[in-house]
Design a protein around this motif. Structure first.
Motif, PDB file in Angstrom:
ATOM      1  N   ALA A 181     -53.783 -13.230   0.981  1.00  0.00           N
ATOM      2  CA  ALA A 181     -54.149 -14.644   0.928  1.00  0.00           C
ATOM      3  C   ALA A 181     -52.912 -15.496   0.688  1.00  0.00           C
ATOM      4  O   ALA A 181     -51.890 -15.002   0.190  1.00  0.00           O
ATOM      5  CB  ALA A 181     -55.173 -14.872  -0.179  1.00  0.00           C
ATOM      6  N   GLY A 182     -53.007 -16.768   1.049  1.00  0.00           N
ATOM      7  CA  GLY A 182     -51.906 -17.706   0.831  1.00  0.00           C
ATOM      8  C   GLY A 182     -52.443 -19.094   0.543  1.00  0.00           C
ATOM      9  O   GLY A 182     -53.609 -19.397   0.850  1.00  0.00           O
ATOM     10  N   TYR A 183     -51.590 -19.931  -0.050  1.00  0.00           N
ATOM     11  CA  TYR A 183     -52.033 -21.256  -0.491  1.00  0.00           C
ATOM     12  C   TYR A 183     -50.830 -22.173  -0.520  1.00  0.00           C
ATOM     13  O   TYR A 183     -49.788 -21.810  -1.084  1.00  0.00           O
ATOM     14  CB  TYR A 183     -52.601 -21.102  -1.900  1.00  0.00           C
ATOM     15  N   ALA A 184     -50.928 -23.335   0.090  1.00  0.00           N
ATOM     16  CA  ALA A 184     -49.789 -24.266   0.082  1.00  0.00           C
ATOM     17  C   ALA A 184     -50.290 -25.703  -0.013  1.00  0.00           C
ATOM     18  O   ALA A 184     -51.274 -26.073   0.622  1.00  0.00           O
ATOM     19  CB  ALA A 184     -48.968 -24.087   1.352  1.00  0.00           C
ATOM     20  N   SER A 185     -49.611 -26.505  -0.841  1.00  0.00           N
ATOM     21  CA  SER A 185     -49.998 -27.906  -1.031  1.00  0.00           C
ATOM     22  C   SER A 185     -48.777 -28.797  -0.940  1.00  0.00           C
ATOM     23  O   SER A 185     -47.677 -28.389  -1.316  1.00  0.00           O
ATOM     24  CB  SER A 185     -50.592 -28.145  -2.420  1.00  0.00           C
ATOM     25  N   LEU A 186     -49.003 -30.017  -0.500  1.00  0.00           N
ATOM     26  CA  LEU A 186     -47.940 -31.027  -0.503  1.00  0.00           C
ATOM     27  C   LEU A 186     -48.294 -32.109  -1.522  1.00  0.00           C
ATOM     28  O   LEU A 186     -49.383 -32.684  -1.466  1.00  0.00           O
ATOM     29  CB  LEU A 186     -47.811 -31.663   0.886  1.00  0.00           C
ATOM     30  N   HIS A 187     -47.363 -32.356  -2.444  1.00  0.00           N
ATOM     31  CA  HIS A 187     -47.555 -33.390  -3.465  1.00  0.00           C
ATOM     32  C   HIS A 187     -46.417 -34.392  -3.368  1.00  0.00           C
ATOM     33  O   HIS A 187     -45.281 -33.997  -3.115  1.00  0.00           O
ATOM     34  CB  HIS A 187     -47.500 -32.785  -4.872  1.00  0.00           C
ATOM     35  N   ALA A 199     -55.367 -23.157   2.637  1.00  0.00           N
ATOM     36  CA  ALA A 199     -55.537 -21.830   2.045  1.00  0.00           C
ATOM     37  C   ALA A 199     -55.860 -20.890   3.202  1.00  0.00           C
ATOM     38  O   ALA A 199     -56.550 -21.285   4.147  1.00  0.00           O
ATOM     39  CB  ALA A 199     -56.668 -21.835   1.023  1.00  0.00           C
ATOM     40  N   ALA A 200     -55.326 -19.675   3.142  1.00  0.00           N
ATOM     41  CA  ALA A 200     -55.537 -18.768   4.268  1.00  0.00           C
ATOM     42  C   ALA A 200     -55.814 -17.357   3.788  1.00  0.00           C
ATOM     43  O   ALA A 200     -55.349 -16.927   2.728  1.00  0.00           O
ATOM     44  CB  ALA A 200     -54.298 -18.761   5.165  1.00  0.00           C
ATOM     45  N   TRP A 201     -56.588 -16.653   4.585  1.00  0.00           N
ATOM     46  CA  TRP A 201     -56.799 -15.219   4.416  1.00  0.00           C
ATOM     47  C   TRP A 201     -56.493 -14.580   5.767  1.00  0.00           C
ATOM     48  O   TRP A 201     -56.904 -15.099   6.806  1.00  0.00           O
ATOM     49  CB  TRP A 201     -58.240 -14.922   4.006  1.00  0.00           C
ATOM     50  N   VAL A 202     -55.721 -13.509   5.730  1.00  0.00           N
ATOM     51  CA  VAL A 202     -55.307 -12.851   6.969  1.00  0.00           C
ATOM     52  C   VAL A 202     -55.482 -11.351   6.825  1.00  0.00           C
ATOM     53  O   VAL A 202     -55.132 -10.779   5.785  1.00  0.00           O
ATOM     54  CB  VAL A 202     -53.813 -13.151   7.275  1.00  0.00           C
ATOM     55  N   GLN A 203     -56.018 -10.723   7.869  1.00  0.00           N
ATOM     56  CA  GLN A 203     -56.018  -9.258   7.912  1.00  0.00           C
ATOM     57  C   GLN A 203     -55.213  -8.811   9.128  1.00  0.00           C
ATOM     58  O   GLN A 203     -55.399  -9.330  10.238  1.00  0.00           O
ATOM     59  CB  GLN A 203     -57.442  -8.699   7.999  1.00  0.00           C
ATOM     60  N   LEU A 204     -54.319  -7.843   8.908  1.00  0.00           N
ATOM     61  CA  LEU A 204     -53.485  -7.327   9.998  1.00  0.00           C
ATOM     62  C   LEU A 204     -54.139  -6.105  10.617  1.00  0.00           C
ATOM     63  O   LEU A 204     -54.961  -5.444   9.981  1.00  0.00           O
ATOM     64  CB  LEU A 204     -52.094  -6.957   9.455  1.00  0.00           C
ATOM     65  N   ASP A 205     -53.759  -5.802  11.845  1.00  0.00           N
ATOM     66  CA  ASP A 205     -54.300  -4.587  12.466  1.00  0.00           C
ATOM     67  C   ASP A 205     -53.582  -3.364  11.882  1.00  0.00           C
ATOM     68  O   ASP A 205     -52.660  -3.499  11.074  1.00  0.00           O
ATOM     69  CB  ASP A 205     -54.183  -4.648  13.996  1.00  0.00           C
ATOM     70  N   ALA A 213     -57.777 -10.613  11.875  1.00  0.00           N
ATOM     71  CA  ALA A 213     -58.807 -11.583  11.481  1.00  0.00           C
ATOM     72  C   ALA A 213     -58.196 -12.602  10.526  1.00  0.00           C
ATOM     73  O   ALA A 213     -57.275 -12.268   9.767  1.00  0.00           O
ATOM     74  CB  ALA A 213     -59.966 -10.865  10.803  1.00  0.00           C
ATOM     75  N   THR A 214     -58.710 -13.830  10.554  1.00  0.00           N
ATOM     76  CA  THR A 214     -58.193 -14.860   9.645  1.00  0.00           C
ATOM     77  C   THR A 214     -59.294 -15.811   9.225  1.00  0.00           C
ATOM     78  O   THR A 214     -60.303 -15.963   9.920  1.00  0.00           O
ATOM     79  CB  THR A 214     -57.130 -15.775  10.312  1.00  0.00           C
ATOM     80  N   ARG A 215     -59.056 -16.458   8.118  1.00  0.00           N
ATOM     81  CA  ARG A 215     -59.805 -17.663   7.752  1.00  0.00           C
ATOM     82  C   ARG A 215     -58.765 -18.667   7.297  1.00  0.00           C
ATOM     83  O   ARG A 215     -57.983 -18.382   6.382  1.00  0.00           O
ATOM     84  CB  ARG A 215     -60.797 -17.377   6.615  1.00  0.00           C
ATOM     85  N   VAL A 216     -58.707 -19.807   7.945  1.00  0.00           N
ATOM     86  CA  VAL A 216     -57.745 -20.838   7.569  1.00  0.00           C
ATOM     87  C   VAL A 216     -58.530 -22.081   7.163  1.00  0.00           C
ATOM     88  O   VAL A 216     -59.319 -22.607   7.953  1.00  0.00           O
ATOM     89  CB  VAL A 216     -56.784 -21.162   8.736  1.00  0.00           C
ATOM     90  N   VAL A 217     -58.340 -22.499   5.918  1.00  0.00           N
ATOM     91  CA  VAL A 217     -59.105 -23.619   5.367  1.00  0.00           C
ATOM     92  C   VAL A 217     -58.145 -24.762   5.062  1.00  0.00           C
ATOM     93  O   VAL A 217     -57.111 -24.555   4.417  1.00  0.00           O
ATOM     94  CB  VAL A 217     -59.839 -23.178   4.082  1.00  0.00           C
ATOM     95  N   ARG A 278     -49.184 -23.298   8.173  1.00  0.00           N
ATOM     96  CA  ARG A 278     -48.193 -22.266   8.507  1.00  0.00           C
ATOM     97  C   ARG A 278     -47.721 -21.539   7.249  1.00  0.00           C
ATOM     98  O   ARG A 278     -47.656 -20.307   7.213  1.00  0.00           O
ATOM     99  CB  ARG A 278     -46.992 -22.904   9.224  1.00  0.00           C
ATOM    100  N   ARG A 279     -47.422 -22.300   6.202  1.00  0.00           N
ATOM    101  CA  ARG A 279     -46.937 -21.654   4.964  1.00  0.00           C
ATOM    102  C   ARG A 279     -48.006 -20.742   4.358  1.00  0.00           C
ATOM    103  O   ARG A 279     -47.704 -19.638   3.904  1.00  0.00           O
ATOM    104  CB  ARG A 279     -46.541 -22.720   3.936  1.00  0.00           C
ATOM    105  N   ALA A 280     -49.242 -21.221   4.357  1.00  0.00           N
ATOM    106  CA  ALA A 280     -50.318 -20.418   3.752  1.00  0.00           C
ATOM    107  C   ALA A 280     -50.518 -19.127   4.554  1.00  0.00           C
ATOM    108  O   ALA A 280     -50.665 -18.042   3.979  1.00  0.00           O
ATOM    109  CB  ALA A 280     -51.615 -21.232   3.687  1.00  0.00           C
ATOM    110  N   VAL A 281     -50.491 -19.239   5.883  1.00  0.00           N
ATOM    111  CA  VAL A 281     -50.694 -18.044   6.714  1.00  0.00           C
ATOM    112  C   VAL A 281     -49.523 -17.078   6.547  1.00  0.00           C
ATOM    113  O   VAL A 281     -49.720 -15.856   6.423  1.00  0.00           O
ATOM    114  CB  VAL A 281     -50.893 -18.437   8.205  1.00  0.00           C
ATOM    115  N   MET A 282     -48.293 -17.590   6.497  1.00  0.00           N
ATOM    116  CA  MET A 282     -47.133 -16.701   6.325  1.00  0.00           C
ATOM    117  C   MET A 282     -47.186 -15.972   4.974  1.00  0.00           C
ATOM    118  O   MET A 282     -46.877 -14.788   4.883  1.00  0.00           O
ATOM    119  CB  MET A 282     -45.814 -17.488   6.472  1.00  0.00           C
ATOM    120  N   GLN A 283     -47.610 -16.707   3.939  1.00  0.00           N
ATOM    121  CA  GLN A 283     -47.776 -16.051   2.618  1.00  0.00           C
ATOM    122  C   GLN A 283     -48.818 -14.940   2.698  1.00  0.00           C
ATOM    123  O   GLN A 283     -48.645 -13.854   2.132  1.00  0.00           O
ATOM    124  CB  GLN A 283     -48.290 -17.053   1.584  1.00  0.00           C
ATOM    125  N   ALA A 284     -49.906 -15.240   3.411  1.00  0.00           N
ATOM    126  CA  ALA A 284     -50.998 -14.255   3.510  1.00  0.00           C
ATOM    127  C   ALA A 284     -50.522 -13.005   4.244  1.00  0.00           C
ATOM    128  O   ALA A 284     -50.856 -11.881   3.862  1.00  0.00           O
ATOM    129  CB  ALA A 284     -52.202 -14.883   4.206  1.00  0.00           C
TER     130      ALA A 284
END
Ligand SMILES: Cc1cc2nc3c(=O)[nH]c(=O)nc-3n(C[C@H](O)[C@H](O)[C@H](O)COP(=O)(O)OP(=O)(O)OC[C@H]3O[C@@H](n4cnc5c(N)ncnc54)[C@H](O)[C@@H]3O)c2cc1C
Ligand code: FES
Ligand code: FES
Lengths: 304, 171
Positions: A181-187, A199-205, A213-217, A278-284
Motif C-alpha cells: 500500500a502507499g499514501y501521499a498528500s500535498l499540504h 492512497a493505493a493498493w497494488v498487487q504484482l504478478d 491488480a490495483t485500487r487507486v483512491v 504516482r507517488r502512492a502507487v510507487m510506494q505500494a
C-alpha cells in the motif's frame, strides 16, 4: 468557551449505548471528541445528549481476524493504531497514516471510528481504508450490517449510518502475497489540510515485474474518497516501474471538479492528484516487493 | 451507566490529590482546572485544539484540555504543569527551559512542559527530530522553537550526562 446546555451519559456496555441512542432524540455518540467538542463550541449542530462511547471495551480492541486481516474497534485511537504491532505487521501503511495525523495530543484521543463517521473530506483515514478495501461493521439496537468503505462515505459530513446506529469496528482484509500500500498528500504547510491526496493498493504478478491488480483512491477531488477507474485500467498489466506508472497516473482525476480556494485552483489540485497517485502507487509497488515497510511483514510471517 | 444529566458528580485525582465536585456536562476540562480548582497554570490560547497551551496529561496520555469535557475525566487522573515543581523546586526540565532561554512571554510554556514531560517519559534521550515531532501540537509565537528543542534535549538523559561530567560539548 461556554457550550450550549447538553446532557452527558457514559454507558458501561455497547447494548446500553445502542439503547440510549435509539431511545433519545438528539443523542449523539461522543468518541475522541476531537471534532465533536469543536462542533459543540461553534454551535453548528445541536446535540441534546452526548453518549460517551470512548471507554467501551467492546470498541477498544485490535484483533487479528481468522483470515489474517485486522478487526479494529471503532474507539481505537490513532496513537494505538500507530503503536500496535499487529497493525504494523499486517498493514504498515495504515499505522503510518495514523502516526502522522496532526499531533500527539490529538492522536491520543481521536479514534478510527470518529475519523470515519465525521466524513470530513480532509480526514486522513477514509482514503487509506477505501484503498485497503476495509469493511465497516454497523450496529443498532435491533440489527447489524456490514458496509464496504467505498459505500460508507456518502458526502460532506454524511455517511451510511442511520440514526441510532454505531460504527462498531473496521475490518481490514489481509495483505495478500506480493502486494503493498502507499499514501501521499500535498499540504501547503505541514499542519495545513491536504489539498490533494491519494492512497493505493497494488498487487504484482508472480514475477514481480508487472501489476496484477490495483485500487487507486483519490481524496479531496470530490466530497468523498473516489476510486479512479481510469488510472486502475491503465495500471492493470502495466510494467511495475516509474515510467509506466507515471503514464497511467496522467489521467488521474479526469472528469472530477475539485474545489477552488485560496490554497489552490481546481486545475492545480487535479494536476497534483496525478503526482499524488504516482507517488502512492510507487510506494505500494516498493512495499509489494518487500521494500521499506513491507519488510516488516516478510520478516515476521513470510510474504502472505 | 453514569446517570444521564446536565450535571455530574465527578471524582478526579489531580496532581496526586483526589477532588470531588459537581460539574456541568458542558464544562470543558480546562475550565474545570482553571476556574473550579484554581489551577491557572494551564492556559487557554485558541480554544479550538490548535495551539496546545491547554495541554495536560489525563490517565497517562497527553491531551488538550480544551478538547475534553470535565465529566470525561471522571474516575481518572490529571497532571498539570503545577505537578512539575515538587516542593517548590523547579524540575530539571523547568530549569533547562530557564537556562536555555526557552521562553519569552511564557504563554505556551505550561503546554510545552507537559508535552516535553510526556516525551521524556517514553523516550528519555530524544533526538532533535523526536522533540520537534513531540511538540508539533504546541505553538510558540515568541521563541522560534530552537531554544525549546535544546532545553528539552538537555533535560534528556544524554543532556544530563553531559552536565554531570561537566563536558562543554554542544548537546
Ligand atoms: C486542530 C485539529 C486538527 C486536526 N487535523 C486532522 C487532520 O488533518 N486529519 C485527520 O484525519 N484528523 C484531524 N483531526 C482529528 C479529527 O478531526 C478527529 O479526531 C476526527 O474527525 C473525529 O474523531 P473523534 O474520535 O475525535 O470523534 P468525535 O469528535 O467524538 O466524533 C466525530 C463525529 O463522529 C460521530 N461518531 C464518533 N464515533 C462514532 C461511532 N463509533 N459510530 C457512529 N458515530 C460516531 C460523532 O457523533 C460525531 O458526529 C484534527 C483535530 C483537531 C482538533
Ligand atoms: S487552548 Fe486548547 S489547544 Fe489551544
Ligand atoms: S514564549 Fe511566548 S508563546 Fe512561547
Amino acid at each position: 468557551m461556554l457550550l450550549e446546555q447538553v446532557e452527558y451519559v457514559r454507558p458501561t456496555s455497547l447494548e446500553e449505548a445502542l439503547a440510549v441512542l435509539t431511545e433519545v432524540d438528539g443523542a449523539a455518540p461522543l468518541a475522541g471528541g476531537q471534532s465533536l467538542v469543536n462542533v459543540l463550541k461553534n454551535r453548528v449542530a445541536s446535540v441534546d445528549l452526548l453518549v460517551d462511547i470512548s471507554r467501551l471495551s467492546e470498541l477498544r480492541s485490535i484483533t487479528r481476524s481468522p483470515d489474517g486481516g485486522l478487526d479494529v474497534g471503532a474507539c481505537v485511537t490513532y496513537d494505538e493504531l500507530d503503536r500496535s504491532p499487529e497493525v504494523r505487521e499486517v498493514h504498515f501503511t495504515l499505522g503510518d497514516v495514523a502516526a502522522h495525523i496532526e499531533d500527539q495530543q490529538i492522536r491520543n484521543k481521536g479514534t478510527i471510528g470518529g475519523n470515519c463517521c465525521l466524513s470530513d473530506p480532509t480526514n486522513n483515514l477514509p482514503p487509506i481504508l477505501a484503498a485497503l478495501d476495509a469493511v465497516m461493521s454497523l450496529r443498532s439496537a435491533s440489527a447489524s450490517r456490514r458496509v464496504p468503505a467505498a459505500e460508507f462515505f456518502k458526502g460532506y459530513f454524511a455517511t451510511a449510518l442511520e440514526p441510532g446506529e454505531l460504527l462498531v469496528s473496521v475490518t481490514v482484509p489481509p495483505m495478500p502475497a506480493r502486494s503493498g500500500a502507499g499514501y501521499a498528500s500535498l499540504h501547503v504547510a505541514a499542519d495545513a489540510k491536504a489539498m490533494a491526496r491519494a492512497a493505493a493498493w497494488v498487487q504484482l504478478d508472480a514475477g514481480e515485474q508487472t501489476i496484477a491488480a490495483t485500487r487507486v483512491v483519490l481524496a479531496r477531488m470530490a466530497s468523498v474518497p473516489v476510486r479512479d477507474a481510469g488510472v486502475e485500467a491503465r495500471l492493470a498489466g502495466a510494467e511495475a516501474g516509474e515510467a509506466a506508472v507515471r503514464d497511467a497516473c496522467a489521467v488521474a482525476a479526469e472528469g472530477l471538479r475539485p474545489i477552488d480556494d485560496v490554497h489552490g485552483s481546481s486545475d492545480y489540485r487535479r494536476e497534483m492528484a496525478k503526482v499524488m497517485a504516482r507517488r502512492a502507487v510507487m510506494q505500494a509497488i516498493d512495499q509489494a516487493r518487500g521494500g521499506g515497510d513491507g519488510a516488516e511483514r516478510t520478516r515476521r510471517g513470510g510474504r502472505g | 451507566m453514569t446517570e444521564r444529566g446536565t450535571s455530574h458528580a465527578i471524582s478526579v485525582t489531580v496532581n496526586g490529590e483526589r477532588v470531588s465536585r459537581v460539574v456541568s456536562a458542558r464544562q470543558l476540562l480546562v475550565h474545570f482546572l482553571r476556574d473550579t480548582l484554581g489551577l491557572t497554570g494551564t492556559h487557554i490560547g485558541c480554544d479550538t485544539g490548535n495551539c496546545g497551551a491547554c495541554t495536560v496529561v489525563v490517565d497517562g496520555k497527553l491531551v488538550k484540555s480544551c478538547m475534553l469535557l470535565a465529566p470525561q475525566a471522571d474516575g481518572g487522573t490529571v497532571e498539570t504543569v503545577e505537578s512539575l515543581a515538587a516542593d517548590g523546586q523547579l524540575s530539571d526540565l523547568q530549569r533547562a527551559f530557564n537556562e536555555h532561554h526557552a521562553l519569552q512571554c511564557g504563554y505556551c510554556t505550561p503546554g510545552m512542559l507537559m508535552s516535553a514531560t510526556y516525551l521524556l517519559r517514553q523516550n528519555p534521550d530524544p533526538s532533535a527530530d523526536d522533540v520537534r515531532r513531540a511538540i508539533r501540537g504546541n505553538v510558540c509565537r515568541c521563541t522560534g522553537y530552537v531554544n525549546i528543542v535544546e532545553a528539552i534535549r538537555s533535560a534528556g538523559s544524554a543532556g544530563k550526562a553531559t552536565l554531570a561530567t561537566g563536558s562543554a560539548e554542544e548537546v
